[in-house]
Design a protein around this motif. Structure first.
Motif, mmCIF file in Angstrom:
data_model
loop_
_atom_site.group_PDB
_atom_site.id
_atom_site.type_symbol
_atom_site.label_atom_id
_atom_site.label_comp_id
_atom_site.label_asym_id
_atom_site.label_seq_id
_atom_site.Cartn_x
_atom_site.Cartn_y
_atom_site.Cartn_z
ATOM 1 N N THR A 50 35.466 63.156 47.181
ATOM 2 C CA THR A 50 34.862 64.255 47.942
ATOM 3 C C THR A 50 34.931 65.510 47.074
ATOM 4 N N LEU B 205 36.030 62.288 58.813
ATOM 5 C CA LEU B 205 36.046 61.179 57.867
ATOM 6 C C LEU B 205 34.617 60.710 57.620
ATOM 7 N N GLU C 211 39.818 66.736 58.180
ATOM 8 C CA GLU C 211 38.368 66.845 57.942
ATOM 9 C C GLU C 211 37.693 65.628 58.590
ATOM 10 N N VAL D 297 43.851 55.013 54.582
ATOM 11 C CA VAL D 297 42.644 55.317 55.357
ATOM 12 C C VAL D 297 41.670 54.118 55.355
ATOM 13 N N LYS E 227 44.952 57.115 49.519
ATOM 14 C CA LYS E 227 43.787 57.159 50.414
ATOM 15 C C LYS E 227 43.222 55.759 50.719
ATOM 16 N N GLN F 251 38.474 57.036 63.018
ATOM 17 C CA GLN F 251 39.324 58.172 62.625
ATOM 18 C C GLN F 251 40.369 58.523 63.694
ATOM 19 N N GLU G 43 50.214 64.285 53.661
ATOM 20 C CA GLU G 43 49.026 64.334 52.807
ATOM 21 C C GLU G 43 47.855 63.619 53.496
ATOM 22 N N VAL G 44 48.152 62.475 54.094
ATOM 23 C CA VAL G 44 47.096 61.701 54.760
ATOM 24 C C VAL G 44 46.601 62.439 55.994
ATOM 25 N N LYS H 159 36.227 68.223 47.730
ATOM 26 C CA LYS H 159 37.582 68.797 47.819
ATOM 27 C C LYS H 159 38.555 68.126 46.853
ATOM 28 N N GLU H 160 38.321 66.859 46.569
ATOM 29 C CA GLU H 160 39.247 66.134 45.691
ATOM 30 C C GLU H 160 39.055 66.492 44.216
ATOM 31 N N LEU I 85 44.165 64.947 54.988
ATOM 32 C CA LEU I 85 42.831 64.367 54.732
ATOM 33 C C LEU I 85 42.085 64.141 56.041
#
Ligand code: ME8
Length: 678
Positions: free
Chosen positions: A140, A204, A202, A273, A269, A172, A195-196, A142-143, A199
């Motif tokens: 993404t 998904l 936002e 996820v 991730k 999600q 951290e997850v 952001k990453e 993520l």
């Protein structure tokens, strides 16, 4: 002193490694950890299954094969073999080695794709995004950091094409619910869970799960469209259930829900996820835990082929041993945080923790049992404060060990075992069996005290051997053999929660044993450098510890040669004898507030009382808890000096190696505090 109640099964997995890379230290670490956890759960009486393997499809594998000029199948066959051999050399005992090119795996992936497609969770559409081949996934915005993938430092490729897409977004809310409410310890340590959840704040996006064969055909064909292959992560993650013979295998029903996935922080991730949402869509229950560790770095930064700093675990094992390697990586890395691998810290840990501490406990206790009791374990009737202290440390160690193993604070579990090793060595020095042996033939009290001392040493050793068995299987087996104690007993007693004190039976004969951890040369060399007055007089003991730099004590007449002699670089024997050097034993150690260098030590110099307070500039090189019990060389007649407002009543001797590291001068643990060094 009980171990946790064991659920009946335990299933652990490592990531399946990309075959375009070698089984380096990082991959060796995760795999070793899985082996440690498997052995630990076996000790607790659980039936275990340990899966590792290789990830053989996808763009980067196809590129790597092309670079070698061989067909991808030949390439992956060769590298998979390298991994198997590497794990064999590291004495990893997995239950199954899975490869994503196995026909069984291809069938399982196709089955799941078809099911998810049939229920409408996979649709065909336009998909575009920034693809990082290194990560094998779309990143993404952001990453990206400065437009690059932060892990691979490469600018991702913009890919836009028609593809099949998994409706990941649909799951999600259920995923957030699972992580926050249903299973709060689903992702651990906590920082990775956060951290997850970050993520998941936002919306998904749906996940592209195919690649057109026209662009890349090295993968598993989609069962519903032969023009496409499955996206490598959708294929790879499913290995964790193929490995248990999903859907109908006995192992799947037996092990799946006790599953712990071990991974590094680079692939959180996909595991936290993609994988749980895939499982939800496929109607498969979720795994138990995702346990994340951080990176091994080197003193020159991240391991990379171009920097030539990639650590090969096989070389380390060849030079040291499996057990030393396993101990070091599990003890040195604070679980969840990055660790730095260096041969320097490896040697330091080897000499301090293994040679000096555990090795000495083994050799002293066996040697004394032979010397004083013909090798027969005596009964212990005598029970005084020293025995209570040691037993209470044993109790604390066992409780801490199981607590830390359960919370996966692996380094702390080992630390707690070494607290017992230390305490046992201190106990020996305090009970002074060599003194008791002088009168025990005529004095029943001395005889009882000596019996107790020997029994307590050996029993501590037995307990240590049981607790280190998941980490150091060979060392543990040797110690238990020396003690004529069967490993099956060790296992049985953990199962019944009876790891406690007193299992070693009086009357059995112990072996003389052998040196398990001979001191390594590097340190020996340092010690010699310091003790040879002609080689480096300016690096002699009086200038070595960092304390000296700031301590007025360095200029005391007792330690300093006369001006004439000093300029000639020699001192007379009389001058040398002015320095009173004594064996000391560290009773307590703590950091000095606001000082990076100083440790405040309490040292027994055989003078009675509480011992002396000595400040030493070794804080950067030693953890306070690792020093307690250790014997050191002390300059005993230095004029007291104040450092950071605290009085120092002597100086500890250390040597400085070529890289500027300080190493304490080794003193035989058989020497009693106060013994004169000359
Ligand atoms: O990601 N320090 O495979 P991979 C510690 N095929 N651990 C490290 C490390 C380091 N410096 N470098 C690597 C893949 N690791 C996928 C996985 S799973 C369904 C598919 C370890 O070969 C760590 O466990 O790149 C990390 O997560 C893993 O190797 C990545 O292995």
């Amino acid at each position: 002193m009980t171990s946790p109640t064991p659920p009946s099964t335990y299933y652990v997995t490592t990531p399946i490694y990309y075959v375009n890379g070698d089984p380096h230290l990082g991959r060796g670490y995760t795999t070793t950890l899985a082996d440690v956890l498997t052995r630990y759960h076996r000790l607790l009486g659980r039936e275990t299954f340990f899966l590792t393997g290789t990830d053989e499809h996808g763009e980067k594998i196809s590129q790597a094969a092309e670079k070698r000029g061989i067909p991808p199948q030949q390439f992956v066959d060769e590298v998979a073999e390298t991994y198997r051999k590497a794990w064999e050399t590291l004495r990893i005992e997995y239950s199954r080695f899975i490869r994503t090119t196995d026909p069984q795996h291809k069938a399982v992936v196709a089955g799941i794709l078809q099911k998810v497609y049939d229920q409408g969770d996979i649709y065909f559409g336009d998909y575009g995004g920034n693809y990082c081949v290194g990560c094998e996934r779309f990143l993404t915005d952001k990453e990206l950091v400065d437009g690059k993938c932060p892990d691979h430092q490469t600018v991702p490729q913009y890919v836009a094409e028609k593809n099949y897409v998994f409706r990941m977004s649909k799951y999600q809310d259920r995923l957030i619910e699972h992580i926050t409410k249903v299973a709060p310890d689903f992702i651990r340590p906590e920082r990775y869970k956060n951290e997850v959840l970050g993520l998941l704040r936002e919306p998904l996006e749906d996940l592209c799960i195919s690649r057109p064969k026209s662009r890349m055909d090295w993968g598993i064909e989609l069962p519903f469209d032969s023009n496409f292959v499955a996206y490598v992560w959708f294929d790879a993650l499913i290995n964790y259930i193929t490995g248990l013979d999903y859907p109908d295998g006995k192992n799947f029903s037996k092990f799946w829900t006790s599953c712990e996935h071990l991974i590094g922080k680079d692939i959180v991730k996909p595991h936290a996820v993609f994988w749980p949402t895939m499982l939800m869509a496929a109607g498969i229950p979720l795994f138990d835990h995702l346990t994340v560790h951080a990176y091994w770095l080197t003193p020159t930064g991240k391991m990379s082929k171009s920097l030539g700093n990639v650590v090969d675990p096989i070389q380390v094992v060849k030079e040291y041993s499996h057990d030393v390697f396993r101990y070091y990586i599990c003890r040195e890395m604070t679980f969840g945080l990055d660790g730095v691998f260096s041969f320097d810290t490896l040697d330091t840990r080897y000499n301090a923790d293994l040679a000096n501490n555990l090795g000495n406990l083994v050799s002293r206790s066996l040697a004394m049992t032979h010397k004083y009791r013909n090798g027969v374990v005596p009964a212990s009737a005598h029970h005084e404060d020293l025995e209570s202290d040691l037993q209470s440390q044993a109790k604390t160690t066992v409780a801490d060990y199981f607590r830390y193993m359960t919370s996966r604070e692996i380094h702390r579990a080992l630390e707690s075992v070494w607290a017992l090793v230390n305490a046992a060595n201190v106990y020996i020095d305090r009970t002074k069996p060599w003194t008791l042996a002088k009168t025990d033939a005529s004095d029943p009290a001395a005889k009882a005290a000596l019996d107790a001392s020997l029994y307590h040493q050996l029993e501590s050793l037995r307990l240590v051997a049981v607790l280190i068995s998941p980490f150091m299987p060979d060392t543990s087996a040797s110690i238990l053999r020396f003690l004529s104690y069967s490993p099956e007993n060790a296992q049985k007693e953990c199962v019944v929660g009876n790891t406690g004190w007193g299992r070693l039976q009086p009357g059995v004969t112990v072996e003389k044993g052998e040196a398990l951890f001979p001191r390594r040369e590097k340190t020996e060399k340092n010690v010699n450098e310091v003790s040879a007055p002609t080689t480096k007089p300016e690096q002699s003991a009086t200038t070595a510890p960092a304390t000296v730099a700031t301590a007025p004590v360095a200029a005391t007449p007792a330690a300093t040669p006369t001006a004439d002699a000093a300029s000639a670089g020699v001192i007379s024997i009389d001058e040398f004898f002015k320095v009173k050097l004594r064996v000391g034993q560290i009773l307590a150690a703590e950091k000095v507030a606001k000082s990076e260098k100083l440790l405040k030590l309490r040292v027994d110099l055989g003078e009675g009382g509480e011992g002396r307070q000595i400040l030493s500039g070794i804080a950067k090189y030693y953890q306070p808890e690792d020093l307690v019990g250790r014997k050191v060389a002390v300059v005993a007649n230095l004029q007291p000096a104040k450092l950071m407002g605290l009085e120092s009543q002597g100086m500890i001797l250390a040597a400085e190696d070529a890289t500027g590291n300080l190493e304490l001068i080794a003193i035989s643990p058989l020497l009693a505090p106060g013994a004169e060094i000359r």
